[in-house]
Design an enzyme around this catalytic site. Structure first.
Site: not given
Ligand code: BES
Ligand code: MN
Ligand code: ZN
Length: 491
Positions: A275, A349
């Site tokens: 990230k 997931r």
């Molecule tokens: N934990 C994150 C989702 C999230 C994002 C929660 C912002 C709270 C605030 C999750 O594990 C994630 O990183 N999801 C990605 C999925 C993507 C790679 C398809 C996302 O939402 O960007």
């Molecule tokens: Mn994630």
């Protein structure tokens, strides 16, 4: 804090602080009118001079009001409608209780129940007030060495009402306790709140009630069960992953349980698909699903609900160690289906799918998972509503209703078959991500491939579970929604 329900006259009752509702455009009515008369027009003169308008959420503390038995009178603006919506009423209560906190009163009289709310009775108002009061007084100071920003404790709160059903207070308090539990856990940083820490908390719960048993599965045991999808996420971390299961038996053994599954990623750096640095610290909140189910089971135990509930928490970190999963890796889930990991940041997931397969062994009546699953859910619904997905219409309706009645609202999104094509893989049975389009939905569609054998719902709390910025902190959202659903199911 103790709560009391009393049918009394606020114009005659002593208190350190009395809260009353005042409308903006309407003439004074109810308690406001009675106190205005008793105080020889104190409130109406403030209104006519424009010192207090009654705008929704406006507050004014009047110290030592003449001719009244209260030390402080707290006016709470209720807006310009004769009848408030549930949300407007909640806003007024939050404003009132936030102002109450600054007064330092140790006992208070709440005369806000005479404010009419569309479709709501005193029972609803009492539960809301208990929960919102506890929330307004919540502070997380555990990690401050100079712990002097404490709030003077409110010891007694009396609600003016003809209703005398103490069960409502008990329910409100149990939900407040559950939210507090969830907030305390989620506010802890990731170096303290680790998978092991969550497991320890779960075990401590089991000690509180004979109805509860806890089991912690180790990585070796998960390996034996074939949970390679879950295990693929923990490979980049030095801390061992756990699968926590808590069984609460409040009903006959033969009663099929409701299984609650909470995402417990104690820190989500994204793995190799890392990230951006900006705001990454908020990813300590990626265990808010776990916090919500732990808070919920705490409230269930407190109320001794006559139902069977199982809590499952797959918990791990998502880091970038030398053995971390790489984009393109293929793993086999416990269900036997294979998954191509196209993005290691879609880890929620990957851990949930194995926990959802494991849920089958409890012969569930219903399975509900709750997770900070997708950033796209924040884009779609913001910080107001949780995303709701389900393979069963009546379950979805019941959860929407529980969200509305609790004030912890959820909005349903579709998981039509047509979306499934977006997560097709060229090498495996499925990919763990699709395109950017509808990615909260494709995340839910991924989970749906593991939940075909039972009634299932998925709640995405990415936008509701915590606040960032100046008011940063966990909200406890998810607990009121799940509790209202479980209370309804136990009736
Ligand atoms: N934990 C994150 C989702 C999230 C994002 C929660 C912002 C709270 C605030 C999750 O594990 C994630 O990183 N999801 C990605 C999925 C993507 C790679 C398809 C996302 O939402 O960007
Ligand atoms: Mn994630
Ligand atoms: Zn995550």
């Amino acid at each position: 804090m103790e709560f009391h329900l009393k049918s009394i006259d606020p114009a005659k009752r002593r208190s350190q602080c009395t809260l009353i509702g005042v409308f903006e455009k309407q003439p004074l009515s109810g308690t406001a009118k009675a106190l205005d008369t008793a105080s020889k027009k104190l409130i109406s003169s403030l209104k006519s001079k424009g010192d207090f308008t009654g705008k929704l959420g406006e507050t004014l503390v009047i110290h030592h009001p003449q001719h009244l038995p209260c030390k402080r009178l707290l006016l709470v603006g209720c807006g310009d409608r004769k009848e408030l919506t549930m949300q407007q009423y909640r806003k007024a209560l939050i404003a009132g209780f936030t102002a109450l906190k600054t007064t330092g009163a140790s006992d208070a009289l709440c005369a806000l129940l005479d404010v009419p709310v569309a479709g709501c009775d005193d029972a609803w108002k009492i539960r809301q007030a208990v929960e919102l009061l506890d929330d307004a007084f919540y502070l997380f100071t555990e990690l401050k060495s100079n712990n002097n920003q404490h709030v003077a404790p409110l010891e007694n709160m009396t609600f003016v009402t003809d209703c005398s059903d103490d069960k409502l207070i008990k329910q409100g308090q149990a939900i407040a306790l559950g939210m507090r539990t969830a907030k305390d856990l989620a506010n802890l940083p990731a170096n303290i709140c680790t998978p092991d820490y969550l497991a320890t908390q779960a075990k401590a719960l089991a000690k509180k009630s004979v109805k509860v048993t806890t089991e912690i599965l180790s990585e070796e045991e998960m390996e034996k069960l074939g949970m390679h999808s879950l295990l693929s996420v923990t490979r980049g971390s030095d801390k061992p992953a756990k699968l926590i299961s808590i069984q609460y038996q409040g009903a006959d053994e033969a009663d099929k349980p409701i299984v609650l599954v909470g995402k417990g990623v104690t820190f989500d750096a994204g793995g190799i698909s890392i990230k951006p640095a900006q705001g990454m610290e908020d990813m300590k909140f990626d265990m808010c699903g776990a916090a919500a189910v732990l808070g919920t089971i705490t409230a269930v135990i407190k109320l001794k609900l006559p139902i069977n509930v199982v809590v499952l928490i797959p918990t791990t970190e998502n880091l970038l160690g030398g053995s971390a999963s790489k984009p393109g890796d293929v793993v086999k889930s416990m269900s036997g289906q294979t998954i191509e990991i196209l993005n290691t940041d879609a880890e929620g997931r990957l851990i949930l799918c194995d926990a959802l397969t494991y849920a089958k062994r409890f012969k569930p009546d219903t399975v509900i998972d709750i997770a900070t699953l997708t950033g796209a859910c924040v884009i779609a619904l913001g910080n107001q509503a949780c995303g709701l997905f389900s393979n069963n219409d009546s379950l979805a309706d019941a959860l929407v209703a529980a969200g509305t009645s609790s004030g912890d609202r959820a909005w349903r999104l579709p998981i039509w078959e047509e979306y499934q094509d977006q997560i097709n893989s060229t090498v495996a049975d499925m990919a763990n991500v699709g395109s950017r389009a509808a990615s909260s939905i494709t995340a839910a569609c991924f989970l749906a491939r593991f939940t075909k054998q039972y009634r299932w719902a998925h709640i995405d709390i990415a936008g509701t579970a915590y606040r960032s910025g100046e008011e940063k902190g966990a909200t406890g959202r998810g607990v009121p929604l799940l509790m209202h659903y479980l209370i309804a199911r136990s009736q």
